[in-house]
Write an enzyme that holds these catalytic residues in place. Structure first.
Site, mmCIF file in Angstrom:
data_model
loop_
_atom_site.group_PDB
_atom_site.id
_atom_site.type_symbol
_atom_site.label_atom_id
_atom_site.label_comp_id
_atom_site.label_asym_id
_atom_site.label_seq_id
_atom_site.Cartn_x
_atom_site.Cartn_y
_atom_site.Cartn_z
ATOM 1 N N ASP A 155 22.370 -24.468 -30.418
ATOM 2 C CA ASP A 155 23.526 -23.829 -31.038
ATOM 3 C C ASP A 155 23.057 -22.745 -32.017
ATOM 4 O OD1 ASP A 155 25.691 -25.034 -29.851
ATOM 5 O OD2 ASP A 155 25.824 -26.656 -31.304
ATOM 6 N N ARG A 212 24.815 -18.930 -23.703
ATOM 7 C CA ARG A 212 26.228 -19.114 -24.040
ATOM 8 C C ARG A 212 26.669 -17.974 -24.958
ATOM 9 N NH1 ARG A 212 26.984 -23.965 -27.670
ATOM 10 N NH2 ARG A 212 26.594 -25.167 -25.781
#
Length: 311
Positions: A137, A187
């Site tokens: 992340d 992502r």
């Protein structure tokens, strides 16, 4: 951006508000709308339900800005327990994990970068043994360089490790170009942190334009784009760009957060798209919840009513 966005994000840093919210069970109604539970068992159960609906999953054991070595190590243990359970239930081919480096040592004042790298290696090894992968992340802009450096190190042994980039940052289009190579999972999200104007776009329209520019780079590249958005217009644009660049189903995927637009998630999966749901779990849900409220401030009124309700 909404005028409420920055005040809500400031609340996310308030320890007093956090104590109030965390000790009032009446707030759990909105919490469970975004977080399925606090334990590995509840996370795996939620994963099973999503997989049964034809969806894929990425799981985040909530926690960030850890400044305690023991807590960072406990987070690694939690991920390894989760991965073992996913493998035992046959869910690993459909579910990966998302890891915040600040939760596993990046924020430590002494050797934080090194500790986070070693802990991330440990989780990546467990994920590979379970038959799945890890995505790192991205957090606020002050951690971007460290996170991308750790990503490069991990990919030497674990090339399947995914990256996350935030379109709101001025630098992100260039980062997309650097990461749009074969085998690279990236992502792309808009960004959920309060960032200064010298490093990030402030206007929602500018963020949207940046997101589309980044989509073009990733979908036109050789990597595996993971398109993280709930915006119907962005989904339509991404689908059109995928067609323009000759992308077949399975060479990219859509991603959405748990509890947000679940029917759209199912619709995309039924249409043959790979649709992955980001499932957070654990006791440290406060910061995550506040960022979700900042993204959709109309939820704030419901949340505040929950806090004062007696039921």
């Amino acid at each position: 951006m909404s005028l409420l966005r920055q005040p809500i994000l400031l609340l996310a840093r308030s320890q007093g508000v956090k104590r109030l919210v965390s000790t009032m069970p009446v707030s759990s109604g909105i919490v469970t709308g975004y977080v399925p539970g606090e334990t590995t068992e509840t996370a795996v159960a939620a994963t099973q339900g999503l997989v049964d609906d034809g969806l894929r999953v990425t799981l985040d054991y909530l926690g960030e800005d850890t400044t305690d070595v023991a807590q960072a190590e406990a987070t690694v243990v939690a991920y390894k327990e989760l991965l073992a359970d996913l493998a035992a239930r046959g869910l690993a081919p459909h579910a990966e994990v998302s890891v915040k480096l600040s939760a596993i040592g990046q924020s430590l004042s002494d050797n934080g970068h090194k500790v986070a790298l070693e802990n991330a290696r440990d989780i990546c090894r467990a994920a590979r043994n379970a038959g799945t992968t890890v995505t790192l992340d991205m957090e606020d802009h002050t951690t971007t360089d460290s996170t991308l450096t750790i990503l490069r190190e991990l990919r030497k042994d674990f090339p399947e490790t995914g990256a996350v980039l935030q379109a709101m940052l001025h630098r992100t289009e260039a980062d997309c170009r650097a990461l749009a190579y074969e085998g690279s999972r990236v992502r792309l999200c808009k960004g959920a942190y309060m960032e200064p104007e010298d490093v990030a776009f402030q206007d929602r329209l500018d963020v949207d334009k940046a997101y589309v520019r980044c989509l073009k780079v990733l979908l036109g590249g050789q990597g595996y784009p993971m398109i993280a958005t709930h915006d119907p217009r962005m989904i339509q644009i991404a689908s059109s760009l995928a067609s323009r660049f000759g992308r077949r189903a399975g060479t990219y995927e859509f991603q959405m957060l748990y509890g947000i637009r679940p029917e759209e998630q199912k619709r995309l999966a039924a249409a043959g798209e790979t649709m992955r749901v980001y499932v957070p779990y654990g006791t440290e849900w406060y910061g995550y919840l506040m960022r979700r409220l900042a993204e959709k401030p109309q939820n704030l009124a419901f949340f505040l009513r929950s806090l004062v309700s007696k039921n």
